[in-house]
Design an enzyme around this catalytic site. Structure first.
Site, PDB file in Angstrom:
ATOM      1  N   TYR A 137      -2.219  -1.436  10.292  1.00 26.56           N
ATOM      2  CA  TYR A 137      -2.163  -1.546   8.827  1.00 26.56           C
ATOM      3  C   TYR A 137      -0.843  -0.986   8.301  1.00 26.56           C
ATOM      4  O   TYR A 137      -0.164  -1.609   7.486  1.00 26.56           O
ATOM      5  CB  TYR A 137      -3.349  -0.778   8.238  1.00 26.56           C
ATOM      6  CG  TYR A 137      -3.576  -0.981   6.757  1.00 26.56           C
ATOM      7  CD1 TYR A 137      -4.272  -2.093   6.287  1.00 26.56           C
ATOM      8  CD2 TYR A 137      -3.131  -0.049   5.824  1.00 26.56           C
ATOM      9  CE1 TYR A 137      -4.508  -2.263   4.926  1.00 26.56           C
ATOM     10  CE2 TYR A 137      -3.362  -0.215   4.463  1.00 26.56           C
ATOM     11  CZ  TYR A 137      -4.056  -1.321   4.024  1.00 26.56           C
ATOM     12  OH  TYR A 137      -4.283  -1.489   2.679  1.00 26.56           O
ATOM     13  N   SER A 182       0.878  -1.178   0.000  1.00 21.51           N
ATOM     14  CA  SER A 182       0.000   0.000   0.000  1.00 21.51           C
ATOM     15  C   SER A 182       0.909   1.221   0.000  1.00 21.51           C
ATOM     16  O   SER A 182       2.097   1.120   0.323  1.00 21.51           O
ATOM     17  CB  SER A 182      -0.839  -0.017   1.281  1.00 21.51           C
ATOM     18  OG  SER A 182      -1.450   1.233   1.511  1.00 21.51           O
TER      19      SER A 182
HETATM   20  P1  NAD Z   1     -11.667  -6.392  -0.210  1.00 15.04           P
HETATM   21  O1  NAD Z   1     -12.238  -6.275   1.159  1.00 15.04           O
HETATM   22  O2  NAD Z   1     -12.475  -6.001  -1.390  1.00 15.04           O
HETATM   23  O3  NAD Z   1     -11.131  -7.883  -0.462  1.00 15.04           O
HETATM   24  C1  NAD Z   1     -10.365  -8.566   0.484  1.00 15.04           C
HETATM   25  C2  NAD Z   1     -10.579 -10.065   0.307  1.00 15.04           C
HETATM   26  O4  NAD Z   1      -9.710 -10.736   1.250  1.00 15.04           O
HETATM   27  C3  NAD Z   1     -12.012 -10.520   0.618  1.00 15.04           C
HETATM   28  O5  NAD Z   1     -12.488 -11.354  -0.436  1.00 15.04           O
HETATM   29  C4  NAD Z   1     -11.854 -11.301   1.914  1.00 15.04           C
HETATM   30  O6  NAD Z   1     -12.779 -12.397   2.033  1.00 15.04           O
HETATM   31  C5  NAD Z   1     -10.423 -11.799   1.808  1.00 15.04           C
HETATM   32  N1  NAD Z   1      -9.864 -12.155   3.105  1.00 15.04           N
HETATM   33  C6  NAD Z   1      -9.895 -11.421   4.249  1.00 15.04           C
HETATM   34  N2  NAD Z   1      -9.304 -12.096   5.242  1.00 15.04           N
HETATM   35  C7  NAD Z   1      -8.878 -13.264   4.712  1.00 15.04           C
HETATM   36  C8  NAD Z   1      -8.190 -14.376   5.242  1.00 15.04           C
HETATM   37  N3  NAD Z   1      -7.857 -14.442   6.545  1.00 15.04           N
HETATM   38  N4  NAD Z   1      -7.908 -15.407   4.420  1.00 15.04           N
HETATM   39  C9  NAD Z   1      -8.266 -15.376   3.126  1.00 15.04           C
HETATM   40  N5  NAD Z   1      -8.922 -14.353   2.567  1.00 15.04           N
HETATM   41  C10 NAD Z   1      -9.225 -13.302   3.356  1.00 15.04           C
HETATM   42  O7  NAD Z   1     -10.302  -5.542  -0.143  1.00 15.04           O
HETATM   43  P2  NAD Z   1      -9.346  -4.909  -1.274  1.00 15.04           P
HETATM   44  O8  NAD Z   1      -9.488  -3.443  -1.184  1.00 15.04           O
HETATM   45  O9  NAD Z   1      -9.523  -5.592  -2.576  1.00 15.04           O
HETATM   46  O10 NAD Z   1      -7.926  -5.259  -0.626  1.00 15.04           O
HETATM   47  C11 NAD Z   1      -7.062  -6.257  -1.152  1.00 15.04           C
HETATM   48  C12 NAD Z   1      -5.649  -5.944  -0.704  1.00 15.04           C
HETATM   49  O11 NAD Z   1      -5.260  -4.677  -1.233  1.00 15.04           O
HETATM   50  C13 NAD Z   1      -5.461  -5.843   0.818  1.00 15.04           C
HETATM   51  O12 NAD Z   1      -4.227  -6.413   1.184  1.00 15.04           O
HETATM   52  C14 NAD Z   1      -5.452  -4.357   1.058  1.00 15.04           C
HETATM   53  O13 NAD Z   1      -4.760  -4.029   2.230  1.00 15.04           O
HETATM   54  C15 NAD Z   1      -4.734  -3.890  -0.196  1.00 15.04           C
HETATM   55  N6  NAD Z   1      -4.910  -2.477  -0.503  1.00 15.04           N
HETATM   56  C16 NAD Z   1      -6.168  -1.986  -0.705  1.00 15.04           C
HETATM   57  C17 NAD Z   1      -6.305  -0.628  -0.997  1.00 15.04           C
HETATM   58  C18 NAD Z   1      -7.655  -0.015  -1.226  1.00 15.04           C
HETATM   59  O14 NAD Z   1      -7.718   1.227  -1.241  1.00 15.04           O
HETATM   60  N7  NAD Z   1      -8.726  -0.778  -1.423  1.00 15.04           N
HETATM   61  C19 NAD Z   1      -5.178   0.193  -1.088  1.00 15.04           C
HETATM   62  C20 NAD Z   1      -3.919  -0.354  -0.875  1.00 15.04           C
HETATM   63  C21 NAD Z   1      -3.807  -1.697  -0.587  1.00 15.04           C
END
Ligand code: NAD
Length: 260
Positions: free
Chosen positions: A155, A142
């Site tokens: 985080y 991130s």
């Molecule tokens: P999201 O909530 O849409 O998807 C996350 C997925 O992870 C879900 O399907 C959930 O069921 C799964 N998950 C959660 N805990 C789990 C576990 N213990 N085992 C297996 N699966 C699990 O979130 P997103 O925004 O798509 O985030 C995905 C990644 O991107 C994360 O690591 C997040 O930190 C990172 N990220 C997101 C953003 C953002 O702005 N959305 C920015 C930077 C980084």
């Protein structure tokens, strides 16, 4: 012929948001994505959607903090396809709270999903990758791998930690042609972000629109959210790189929020 034809790519947390788009894009380039997610029903739906477009995909129920579940998921993939070319360690959650109010249990839960999950899935995938003398691991970090924001202590800590893990994997994996890199997105409108907008508004005493404009997008060059497509582009770039020239790196994809 695409650089991903016939390659098997495990994407954790691929039943939603960023991971789901990465899985779709890998499939569009000829790879077989393995949708490894806690939410098995949504993982099955995502795999079915990919198969309906003519590709192959496998859904695997996996809690990334459960070593046995990770081991059996990886074993299922090996039994079915006999190879793992790419791991995208993406599963993650967000918990918003000032340090002073953050329950210890929430601190540990977030660190476990991001860091234990990355460690366990990496360790399980390195075995077949080392045996094949080939592989590519991409961690979803991130901007918070580089920068801090209020209310996000666990985080920010976990996302900084992924860069350390990735660099070690890059050094240890090099002898086996295994590369390791981190993609660092800015804010992307996924369920993870939609949930935290009202939470941040409450904590900071702002409206939801103010959270978006004065917290999330304030330092971008154009006031735009990063998209799931933007992130998938960067992941495919790292995953498909052809040599150890591209290892131990991290790339920020954030509309200029953070500049290196
Ligand atoms: P999201 O909530 O849409 O998807 C996350 C997925 O992870 C879900 O399907 C959930 O069921 C799964 N998950 C959660 N805990 C789990 C576990 N213990 N085992 C297996 N699966 C699990 O979130 P997103 O925004 O798509 O985030 C995905 C990644 O991107 C994360 O690591 C997040 O930190 C990172 N990220 C997101 C953003 C953002 O702005 N959305 C920015 C930077 C980084």
């Amino acid at each position: 012929m695409s650089r991903f034809d016939g390659k098997v790519a495990i994407v954790t947390g691929a039943a939603s948001g960023i991971g789901q788009e990465i899985a779709r894009r890998l499939a569009a380039e000829g790879a077989i994505p393995v949708i490894a997610d806690l939410n098995h029903e949504a993982a099955e739906a995502c795999a079915a959607e990919i198969r309906s477009t003519g590709g192959d995909a496998l859904a695997v129920a996996m809690n990334v903090v459960d070593e046995d579940a990770v081991g059996s998921g990886v074993a299922d993939v090996m039994a079915k396809y006999g190879r793992i070319d790419v791991l995208v360690s993406n599963a993650g959650i967000q918990i918003v709270s000032p340090v002073i109010d953050l329950p210890f249990a929430d601190w540990k839960r977030l660190l476990a999903i991001h860091l234990d999950g990355a460690f366990l899935t990496t360790k399980a995938c390195l075995k077949p990758m080392y045996a094949a003398r080939s592989g590519s691991i991409v961690y979803i970090g991130s901007v918070h791998s580089k920068e801090a924001s209020k209310l996000k202590a666990p985080y920010v800590t976990a996302k900084h930690g992924l860069i350390g893990l990735s660099k070690v994997v890059a050094k240890e994996g090099a002898a086996f042609n295994v590369r390791s890199n981190v993609v660092c997105p800015g804010f992307v409108r996924t369920p993870l972000v939609d949930k935290q907008i009202p939470e941040q508004a409450r904590e900071l005493g702002l409206t939801e629109d103010e959270v978006i404009s004065t917290v999330m997008l304030k330092d971008t060059v154009d006031g735009e959210f990063t998209t799931i497509d933007d992130v998938a582009d960067a992941v495919l770039f790292f995953a498909g790189a052809r040599s150890n020239a591209m290892t131990g790196q991290s790339m920020v994809v954030s509309h200029g929020w953070f500049m290196q």
